[in-house]
Motif scaffolding. Structure first.
Motif: not given
Ligand SMILES: Cc1cc2nc3c(=O)[nH]c(=O)nc-3n(C[C@H](O)[C@H](O)[C@H](O)COP(=O)(O)OP(=O)(O)OC[C@H]3O[C@@H](n4cnc5c(N)ncnc54)[C@H](O)[C@@H]3O)c2cc1C
Length: 379
Positions: A19, A120, A246, A283
């Motif tokens: 996405a 990050m 997941g 997505a």
């Protein structure tokens, strides 16, 4: 850090997967200044998906052929050893070399001008008069998109709706094995071992992907599936070379997916089929549409992108009902009894091929396809 030393962008995207990268590329192509951040060290690291693209996604979104492998049919396996084949002319699924597909998408987004930052992590931010400020990361923008997956930190930080219902998926990557019929996605319907969903064996790109998803209150154990189905599938000497796992959100599209300058897309917004667990097509499609709407909003006085996406996003209402039925995990004797019936075939075609008719044995149709299959068999 004071706001004057902040880097200004038009759009901050949190999450650089299907996405986020689809969104970032289109936004950058349209001239927006886009920052993308992801906690992963590299775009292909820690893949959490089987990565199959349905034909609709492959039609919408051009991906390099060398990163995909076309699979024409679906073979459904019942616990008693019976199986049925399903296919439709012109339809296929693309198994993908998912880590490299994501790396390619990241390169494309960067080539379009997006600034991608790896390693990050988004931990929180502040809404300001003019948008969003991520003080700890030194970024600000009038719009922030949370594309950070099923358990979204953006949703939590900005008090948006969060996914509550999940399937847990575990997948083993197996070394290529000539015994598995490469024409099919093999799906095992087995409520003892995969209650609430299915197990699968996918002849992927230089790998066999073997896994299962099940209700999150149960334990997913690929070893048990392999013990029961490995031989029937023709797997000769399964060798595990990697693992993926997941959570799959199966509660349907969330209601409150935006607030002021923040909005969610992809799994973060619950845009994942409660029935099949497929979310990549949505997505990609809604990622790109969000970018188009964002550029219209910022540059041409258009509607806020959250209003555009609220209209275009699927609600998954029917699939949500079917999910409730699957959650009941019909006992294995039910799968055994129904697999070959006309009603079941009809349902399977509706789910996998969107009602594109029912056909007999899947032929190797084109010389090219035959050659590919033979290549595979020589592995
Ligand atoms: C086992 C399994 C198999 C699946 N198989 C298929 C399939 O074959 N076909 C299909 O269509 N769908 C499949 N799905 C669903 C599909 O993977 C998802 O719908 C799809 O990946 C959603 O894309 P996304 O970009 O929204 O989120 P994700 O792909 O989940 O990506 C989220 C990104 O956000 C990053 N991120 C998360 N938190 C932070 C943070 N705090 N700061 C910075 N970055 C962050 C992550 O590192 C990740 O890169 C499967 C799911 C699972 C679990």
């Amino acid at each position: 850090m004071g706001t004057s030393s902040m880097k200004n962008f038009d759009l901050i995207v949190v999450g650089a997967s299907f996405a986020g990268l689809a969104c970032a590329r289109t936004a950058a192509l349209r001239g927006l200044r886009v920052a993308v951040l992801d906690r992963k060290p590299d775009p292909g690291a820690g893949v959490r998906t089987t990565g199959i693209l349905v034909k609709e996604a492959a039609d919408d979104f051009d991906v390099p052929a060398e990163l995909t492998r076309r699979v024409r049919g679906v073979r459904l396996h019942a616990p008693n050893g019976a199986h049925t084949d399903h296919w439709a002319p012109g339809y296929y699924f693309l198994a993908t070399d998912t880590p490299n597909l994501l790396r390619w998408m990241a390169d494309e987004a960067a080539r379009a001008g997006a600034v991608l930052q790896w390693g990050m992590r988004f931990t929180g931010g502040e809404m300001s008069e003019n948008g969003v400020v991520l003080a700890d990361l030194g970024l600000k923008a009038p719009l922030l998109i949370g594309a950070d997956g099923a358990v979204s930190a953006v949703a939590r930080a900005f008090a948006l709706d969060r996914n509550r219902r999940f399937l847990g998926g575990v997948e083993w990557e197996l070394a290529p094995d000539a015994g598995l019929d490469p024409r099919f996605l093999h799906c095992m319907l087995d409520s003892e071992l995969a209650p609430g969903y299915i197990a699968w064996a996918v002849p992927g790109v230089n790998v066999i992907q073997f896994g299962l998803a099940a209700r999150s209150d149960t334990k997913s154990e690929p070893a048990k599936i392999l013990a029961r189905y490995g031989e029937r599938l023709g797997l000769r000497a399964p060798k595990i070379i990697g693992t993926r796992s997941g959570l799959i959100p199966v509660g349907g599209a969330l209601k409150r997916t935006s607030r002021g300058p923040v909005m969610l897309i992809g799994d973060a917004a619950g845009y994942c089929s409660p029935l099949t667990g497929g979310g990549i097509a949505a997505a990609l499609r809604l990622g790109r549409r969000t970018a188009q709407a964002a550029s219209d909003w910022l540059d041409a006085g258009g509607e806020h992108p959250s209003a555009v996406i609220a209209r275009e996003a699927p609600s998954y209402a029917v699939k949500g009902l079917m999910r409730r039925a699957l959650d009941l995990a019909p006992p294995n004797w039910v799968w055994n009894a129904t697999l070959g019936t006309a009603a079941f075939r009809h349902l399977a075609h509706a789910v996998y091929f969107h009602k594109r008719g029912d056909h007999g044995e899947l032929p190797y149709e084109t010389p090219h396809e035959r050659a590919l299959a033979e290549d595979h068999l020589q592995v």
